[in-house]
Design a protein around this motif. Structure first.
Motif, PDB file in Angstrom:
ATOM      1  N   ASP A  15      -7.163   4.889   4.791  1.00  0.00           N
ATOM      2  CA  ASP A  15      -7.686   3.718   4.085  1.00  0.00           C
ATOM      3  C   ASP A  15      -6.660   2.592   4.081  1.00  0.00           C
ATOM      4  OD1 ASP A  15      -9.951   5.221   3.528  1.00  0.00           O
ATOM      5  OD2 ASP A  15      -9.185   5.888   1.590  1.00  0.00           O
ATOM      6  N   LEU A  16      -5.405   2.936   3.894  1.00  0.00           N
ATOM      7  CA  LEU A  16      -4.354   1.918   3.834  1.00  0.00           C
ATOM      8  C   LEU A  16      -4.149   1.262   5.192  1.00  0.00           C
ATOM      9  CD1 LEU A  16      -1.769   3.792   1.589  1.00  0.00           C
ATOM     10  CD2 LEU A  16      -3.303   1.938   0.912  1.00  0.00           C
ATOM     11  N   GLY A  36       0.832  -1.189   0.000  1.00  0.00           N
ATOM     12  CA  GLY A  36       0.000   0.000   0.000  1.00  0.00           C
ATOM     13  C   GLY A  36       0.870   1.242   0.000  1.00  0.00           C
ATOM     14  N   ALA A  37       0.412   2.294  -0.668  1.00  0.00           N
ATOM     15  CA  ALA A  37       1.177   3.544  -0.710  1.00  0.00           C
ATOM     16  C   ALA A  37       0.245   4.708  -0.987  1.00  0.00           C
ATOM     17  CB  ALA A  37       2.280   3.483  -1.773  1.00  0.00           C
ATOM     18  N   THR A  38       0.587   5.851  -0.446  1.00  0.00           N
ATOM     19  CA  THR A  38      -0.195   7.055  -0.701  1.00  0.00           C
ATOM     20  C   THR A  38       0.062   7.541  -2.123  1.00  0.00           C
ATOM     21  OG1 THR A  38       1.561   8.486   0.131  1.00  0.00           O
ATOM     22  CG2 THR A  38      -0.069   7.728   1.726  1.00  0.00           C
ATOM     23  N   PRO A  39      -0.871   8.270  -2.720  1.00  0.00           N
ATOM     24  CA  PRO A  39      -0.693   8.745  -4.097  1.00  0.00           C
ATOM     25  C   PRO A  39       0.544   9.616  -4.285  1.00  0.00           C
ATOM     26  CG  PRO A  39      -2.991   8.910  -3.462  1.00  0.00           C
ATOM     27  CD  PRO A  39      -2.232   8.544  -2.220  1.00  0.00           C
ATOM     28  N   SER A  40       0.919  10.395  -3.273  1.00  0.00           N
ATOM     29  CA  SER A  40       2.114  11.242  -3.428  1.00  0.00           C
ATOM     30  C   SER A  40       3.359  10.397  -3.587  1.00  0.00           C
ATOM     31  CB  SER A  40       2.263  12.186  -2.229  1.00  0.00           C
ATOM     32  OG  SER A  40       2.401  11.457  -1.017  1.00  0.00           O
ATOM     33  N   GLY A  43      10.768 -12.403 -10.748  1.00  0.00           N
ATOM     34  CA  GLY A  43       9.705 -13.384 -10.634  1.00  0.00           C
ATOM     35  C   GLY A  43       8.680 -13.073  -9.573  1.00  0.00           C
ATOM     36  N   VAL A  44       8.909 -12.028  -8.780  1.00  0.00           N
ATOM     37  CA  VAL A  44       7.993 -11.682  -7.692  1.00  0.00           C
ATOM     38  C   VAL A  44       6.929 -10.714  -8.214  1.00  0.00           C
ATOM     39  CG1 VAL A  44       7.763 -10.599  -5.426  1.00  0.00           C
ATOM     40  CG2 VAL A  44       9.744 -12.047  -5.921  1.00  0.00           C
ATOM     41  N   GLU A  45       5.680 -11.057  -7.999  1.00  0.00           N
ATOM     42  CA  GLU A  45       4.560 -10.211  -8.423  1.00  0.00           C
ATOM     43  C   GLU A  45       4.403  -9.050  -7.448  1.00  0.00           C
ATOM     44  OE1 GLU A  45      -0.315 -10.535  -8.962  1.00  0.00           O
ATOM     45  OE2 GLU A  45       0.885 -12.292  -8.365  1.00  0.00           O
ATOM     46  N   ILE A  46       4.204  -7.852  -7.974  1.00  0.00           N
ATOM     47  CA  ILE A  46       4.017  -6.660  -7.148  1.00  0.00           C
ATOM     48  C   ILE A  46       2.595  -6.157  -7.340  1.00  0.00           C
ATOM     49  CG2 ILE A  46       4.850  -4.336  -6.618  1.00  0.00           C
ATOM     50  CD1 ILE A  46       7.448  -5.093  -8.112  1.00  0.00           C
ATOM     51  N   GLN A  47       1.864  -6.072  -6.250  1.00  0.00           N
ATOM     52  CA  GLN A  47       0.512  -5.516  -6.270  1.00  0.00           C
ATOM     53  C   GLN A  47       0.508  -4.241  -5.438  1.00  0.00           C
ATOM     54  OE1 GLN A  47      -2.209  -8.525  -4.890  1.00  0.00           O
ATOM     55  NE2 GLN A  47      -1.828  -9.893  -6.618  1.00  0.00           N
ATOM     56  N   VAL A  48       0.186  -3.119  -6.048  1.00  0.00           N
ATOM     57  CA  VAL A  48       0.201  -1.831  -5.356  1.00  0.00           C
ATOM     58  C   VAL A  48      -1.230  -1.348  -5.155  1.00  0.00           C
ATOM     59  CG1 VAL A  48       0.930   0.587  -5.445  1.00  0.00           C
ATOM     60  CG2 VAL A  48       2.452  -1.216  -6.283  1.00  0.00           C
ATOM     61  N   GLU A  49      -1.562  -1.053  -3.911  1.00  0.00           N
ATOM     62  CA  GLU A  49      -2.846  -0.463  -3.560  1.00  0.00           C
ATOM     63  C   GLU A  49      -2.610   1.008  -3.247  1.00  0.00           C
ATOM     64  OE1 GLU A  49      -6.950  -0.218  -2.613  1.00  0.00           O
ATOM     65  OE2 GLU A  49      -5.838  -1.895  -3.472  1.00  0.00           O
ATOM     66  N   GLU A  50      -3.171   1.892  -4.059  1.00  0.00           N
ATOM     67  CA  GLU A  50      -2.989   3.324  -3.865  1.00  0.00           C
ATOM     68  C   GLU A  50      -4.189   3.890  -3.126  1.00  0.00           C
ATOM     69  OE1 GLU A  50      -2.219   7.352  -6.586  1.00  0.00           O
ATOM     70  OE2 GLU A  50      -2.454   5.388  -7.515  1.00  0.00           O
ATOM     71  N   GLY A  51      -3.926   4.699  -2.101  1.00  0.00           N
ATOM     72  CA  GLY A  51      -5.043   5.268  -1.355  1.00  0.00           C
ATOM     73  C   GLY A  51      -4.567   6.210  -0.281  1.00  0.00           C
ATOM     74  N   GLY A  52      -5.521   6.827   0.378  1.00  0.00           N
ATOM     75  CA  GLY A  52      -5.206   7.690   1.509  1.00  0.00           C
ATOM     76  C   GLY A  52      -4.658   6.877   2.665  1.00  0.00           C
ATOM     77  N   SER A  53      -3.901   7.519   3.525  1.00  0.00           N
ATOM     78  CA  SER A  53      -3.217   6.822   4.601  1.00  0.00           C
ATOM     79  C   SER A  53      -4.196   6.086   5.512  1.00  0.00           C
ATOM     80  CB  SER A  53      -2.383   7.819   5.411  1.00  0.00           C
ATOM     81  OG  SER A  53      -1.543   7.154   6.309  1.00  0.00           O
ATOM     82  N   ILE A 100       2.706   4.589   4.996  1.00  0.00           N
ATOM     83  CA  ILE A 100       1.622   5.405   5.550  1.00  0.00           C
ATOM     84  C   ILE A 100       2.206   6.654   6.200  1.00  0.00           C
ATOM     85  CG2 ILE A 100       0.031   3.483   5.820  1.00  0.00           C
ATOM     86  CD1 ILE A 100       1.732   4.788   8.891  1.00  0.00           C
ATOM     87  N   ILE A 101       1.316   7.555   6.582  1.00  0.00           N
ATOM     88  CA  ILE A 101       1.710   8.812   7.195  1.00  0.00           C
ATOM     89  C   ILE A 101       1.476   8.736   8.697  1.00  0.00           C
ATOM     90  CG2 ILE A 101       1.408  11.317   7.152  1.00  0.00           C
ATOM     91  CD1 ILE A 101       2.402  10.025   4.510  1.00  0.00           C
ATOM     92  N   LEU A 102       2.460   9.195   9.460  1.00  0.00           N
ATOM     93  CA  LEU A 102       2.310   9.262  10.911  1.00  0.00           C
ATOM     94  C   LEU A 102       1.785  10.638  11.312  1.00  0.00           C
ATOM     95  CD1 LEU A 102       5.577   7.470  12.081  1.00  0.00           C
ATOM     96  CD2 LEU A 102       3.289   6.503  11.815  1.00  0.00           C
ATOM     97  N   PRO A 103       1.077  10.752  12.449  1.00  0.00           N
ATOM     98  CA  PRO A 103       0.796   9.677  13.405  1.00  0.00           C
ATOM     99  C   PRO A 103      -0.200   8.669  12.854  1.00  0.00           C
ATOM    100  CG  PRO A 103      -0.355  11.661  14.053  1.00  0.00           C
ATOM    101  CD  PRO A 103       0.526  12.047  12.910  1.00  0.00           C
ATOM    102  N   LEU A 104      -0.100   7.450  13.356  1.00  0.00           N
ATOM    103  CA  LEU A 104      -0.937   6.353  12.902  1.00  0.00           C
ATOM    104  C   LEU A 104      -2.391   6.620  13.275  1.00  0.00           C
ATOM    105  CD1 LEU A 104      -0.608   3.523  11.585  1.00  0.00           C
ATOM    106  CD2 LEU A 104      -0.517   2.585  13.887  1.00  0.00           C
ATOM    107  N   GLN A 105      -3.262   6.623  12.281  1.00  0.00           N
ATOM    108  CA  GLN A 105      -4.680   6.887  12.528  1.00  0.00           C
ATOM    109  C   GLN A 105      -5.401   5.584  12.875  1.00  0.00           C
ATOM    110  OE1 GLN A 105      -5.775  10.014  12.640  1.00  0.00           O
ATOM    111  NE2 GLN A 105      -3.752  10.748  12.068  1.00  0.00           N
TER     112      GLN A 105
END
Length: 309
Positions: A131-132, A96-100, A119-129, A146-151
């Motif tokens: 949501d992630l 997971g990663a933020t759009p920025s 050979g390793v598959e990469i799946q990226v989930e883009e979203g707000g911190s 993600i962005i701290l502080p942890l929500q």
């Protein structure tokens, strides 16, 4: 002498062109030239002749080229053998990663990881911190930036601070005079392009404005990162964004906020679930990439990699 320097040297030797070599290696040309110069200094001899725009190998370069190719081939063989022993010929990383971050330096880190572990598959989930964090807590992701502080008050989540970045006010270049800074109070009189709910940038902007004693006025709200930047380019308003997302966008200019507004990026995973080998390998590649980018001075402006212990 570093393997990366040898890779840069071979690329220049094969293309006979510093800019083309930099494009092949996916690195800025000044950074590649600097590393070649460092290698020449370490070896005590010039490796290339640069006469009237023509790049040719010197005798020292001719002698080094077959050795460098063999060393790089041996290193690649060793990397693949170790990866195979570690079970990384196949696998999956759910990240997971933020759009920025997706719009900034993450792409380069993913390219490095894909090169090392094709050979390793990469799946990226883009979203707000926020949501992630929820997706990570539900076990839908292996790792998340993600962005701290942890929500979240979930005690099973572990975070590791890796980056600190400045937030800036983004404005359309064709309507804006470059400024050294913008005071948060000035946003009282300027319409904002605002992210959708769930983005930490939305909350950070609202909190900063409220602490300054006002509620911001929205020109448009509800966008994702790319949409927000396009709306700003079109002159609909300004937006508070991480400085790294303006890299490569000549239609936008950024001015630091006063008082300074920063945020910390962390790599998070679940404490109660051991990260897969592929996830551990991605973490190592990402941290190595940040160390190298810091050493070479190629991190985006306003971004600082945090030391790891």
């Amino acid at each position: 002498m570093q393997l990366q320097q040898l890779a840069y040297f071979v690329a220049v030797a094969e293309t006979r062109h510093f800019t083309h070599a930099a494009e092949r290696m996916r690195v800025a040309q000044p950074s590649l030239s600097k590393q070649i110069k460092t290698l020449e200094t370490d070896l005590g001899a010039p490796l290339f002749s640069r006469a009237r725009g023509n790049v040719t190998l010197t005798p020292a370069g001719e002698a080094l080229l077959p050795l460098a190719r063999r060393m790089l081939a041996d290193a690649e063989t060793a990397r693949r053998e170790v990866a195979e022993l570690a079970g990384l010929r196949r696998g999956r990383v759910r990240l997971g990663a933020t759009p920025s971050l997706c719009a900034g330096l993450l792409a380069d880190a993913l390219a490095r990881f894909h090169h090392d572990y094709p050979g390793v598959e990469i799946q990226v989930e883009e979203g707000g911190s926020r949501d992630l964090v929820r997706a990570l807590a539900r076990g839908q992701l292996d790792l998340s930036l993600i962005i701290l502080p942890l929500q979240s008050d979930d005690p099973s989540l572990v975070t590791e601070e890796i980056l600190r970045e400045h937030l800036v006010v983004a404005s359309p270049a064709h309507l804006t005079t470059r400024r050294s800074h913008v005071r948060i109070d000035e946003l009282r009189r300027r319409p904002l392009v605002m992210f959708r709910r769930g983005y930490d940038l939305r909350e950070a902007t609202l909190n900063a404005c409220r602490q300054a004693g006002f509620e911001p006025r929205f020109a448009v709200e509800g966008g994702e990162m790319d949409a927000v930047l396009r709306f700003v380019e079109a002159g609909l308003g300004v937006a508070v964004v991480p400085s790294m997302v303006l890299d490569g966008r000549p239609g936008l200019v950024g001015a630091p906020l006063l008082p300074d507004l920063r945020r910390t990026v962390a790599l998070a995973h679940r404490k109660d679930v051991e990260p897969t080998r592929a996830a551990q390998a991605f973490r190592a590649v990402l941290l190595g990439f940040l160390v190298e980018a810091t050493r070479e001075g190629t991190l985006p402006e306003g971004v600082e990699a945090l030391p790891q212990h």
